[in-house]
Design a protein around this motif. Structure first.
Motif, PDB file in Angstrom:
ATOM      1  N   GLN A  56       2.067   6.923 -13.498  1.00  0.00           N
ATOM      2  CA  GLN A  56       0.761   6.546 -14.034  1.00  0.00           C
ATOM      3  C   GLN A  56       0.898   5.170 -14.665  1.00  0.00           C
ATOM      4  OE1 GLN A  56      -1.429   9.327 -16.216  1.00  0.00           O
ATOM      5  NE2 GLN A  56      -1.191  10.935 -14.715  1.00  0.00           N
ATOM      6  N   SER A  78       3.304   7.226  -6.285  1.00  0.00           N
ATOM      7  CA  SER A  78       2.011   7.859  -6.557  1.00  0.00           C
ATOM      8  C   SER A  78       2.055   8.776  -7.772  1.00  0.00           C
ATOM      9  CB  SER A  78       1.536   8.643  -5.335  1.00  0.00           C
ATOM     10  OG  SER A  78       2.437   9.693  -5.048  1.00  0.00           O
ATOM     11  N   LYS A 138       0.835  -1.207   0.000  1.00  0.00           N
ATOM     12  CA  LYS A 138       0.000   0.000   0.000  1.00  0.00           C
ATOM     13  C   LYS A 138       0.869   1.256   0.000  1.00  0.00           C
ATOM     14  CE  LYS A 138      -3.663   2.209   2.670  1.00  0.00           C
ATOM     15  NZ  LYS A 138      -4.664   1.980   3.703  1.00  0.00           N
ATOM     16  N   ALA A 179     -11.768   1.948  -3.796  1.00  0.00           N
ATOM     17  CA  ALA A 179     -11.573   3.004  -4.793  1.00  0.00           C
ATOM     18  C   ALA A 179     -11.475   2.457  -6.211  1.00  0.00           C
ATOM     19  CB  ALA A 179     -10.307   3.797  -4.463  1.00  0.00           C
ATOM     20  N   HIS A 180     -10.908   1.260  -6.360  1.00  0.00           N
ATOM     21  CA  HIS A 180     -10.622   0.755  -7.703  1.00  0.00           C
ATOM     22  C   HIS A 180     -11.348  -0.528  -8.063  1.00  0.00           C
ATOM     23  CE1 HIS A 180      -7.587   3.824  -8.117  1.00  0.00           C
ATOM     24  NE2 HIS A 180      -7.141   3.500  -6.917  1.00  0.00           N
ATOM     25  N   GLY A 181     -11.961  -1.187  -7.088  1.00  0.00           N
ATOM     26  CA  GLY A 181     -12.707  -2.398  -7.364  1.00  0.00           C
ATOM     27  C   GLY A 181     -11.841  -3.642  -7.392  1.00  0.00           C
ATOM     28  N   ASN A 189      -9.096   0.449   1.335  1.00  0.00           N
ATOM     29  CA  ASN A 189      -9.382   1.692   0.617  1.00  0.00           C
ATOM     30  C   ASN A 189      -8.998   1.596  -0.859  1.00  0.00           C
ATOM     31  OD1 ASN A 189      -6.629   1.739   1.359  1.00  0.00           O
ATOM     32  ND2 ASN A 189      -6.562   3.957   1.205  1.00  0.00           N
ATOM     33  N   VAL A 190      -7.940   0.860  -1.181  1.00  0.00           N
ATOM     34  CA  VAL A 190      -7.558   0.648  -2.578  1.00  0.00           C
ATOM     35  C   VAL A 190      -8.630  -0.186  -3.276  1.00  0.00           C
ATOM     36  CG1 VAL A 190      -5.818  -0.343  -4.114  1.00  0.00           C
ATOM     37  CG2 VAL A 190      -5.104   0.835  -2.029  1.00  0.00           C
ATOM     38  N   LEU A 218      -1.061   1.010 -14.640  1.00  0.00           N
ATOM     39  CA  LEU A 218      -2.122   0.126 -14.177  1.00  0.00           C
ATOM     40  C   LEU A 218      -1.476  -0.977 -13.367  1.00  0.00           C
ATOM     41  CD1 LEU A 218      -4.178  -0.211 -17.466  1.00  0.00           C
ATOM     42  CD2 LEU A 218      -4.726   1.166 -15.465  1.00  0.00           C
TER      43      LEU A 218
END
Length: 86
Positions: free
Chosen positions: A20, A17, A9, A45-47, A41-42, A22
Motif C-alpha cells: 500500500q 500489488s 504496469k 482508475a486513478h486519474g 487502465n491505471v 502512493l
C-alpha cells in the motif's frame, strides 16, 4: 519508464500489488493514443496529476477535469482574486 510501460504496469499491478503506497508515474512527452497506451487502465482508475495553474484552481474548488477548459479560458478572473485562490 524508459520506454518500458508494460514492465511498469506489471510491477505496479502484479509484483507489488499487496503493498500500500502512493505512486506517481511520470511520462515525458505527449500522452499516447488510447490504443497504444499500456497504462490507460491505471490512468482511468486513478486519474492524471497536473501542475498547471488551471488544474491547481480546479483542485482548490473541488471541481473535476471536465471544467479544465472553462477555468483555462478564464484564468484572468481567477488570478484577479486578491492573493490568488490559495
Amino acid at each position: 519508464m524508459a520506454n518500458n510501460e508494460f514492465a511498469v504496469k506489471y510491477r505496479l499491478l502484479r509484483e507489488e500489488s499487496d503493498r500500500q503506497f502512493l505512486f506517481l508515474v511520470y511520462h515525458e512527452g505527449p500522452q499516447p493514443e488510447d490504443m497504444n497506451n499500456w497504462l490507460l487502465n491505471v490512468l482511468l482508475a486513478h486519474g492524471a496529476f497536473h501542475t498547471d495553474q488551471a488544474s491547481i484552481y480546479l483542485g482548490g474548488l473541488g471541481l473535476g477535469p471536465e471544467y479544465s477548459e472553462l477555468v483555462q479560458d478564464h484564468l484572468e478572473f481567477f488570478n484577479a482574486v486578491k492573493g490568488g485562490m490559495g
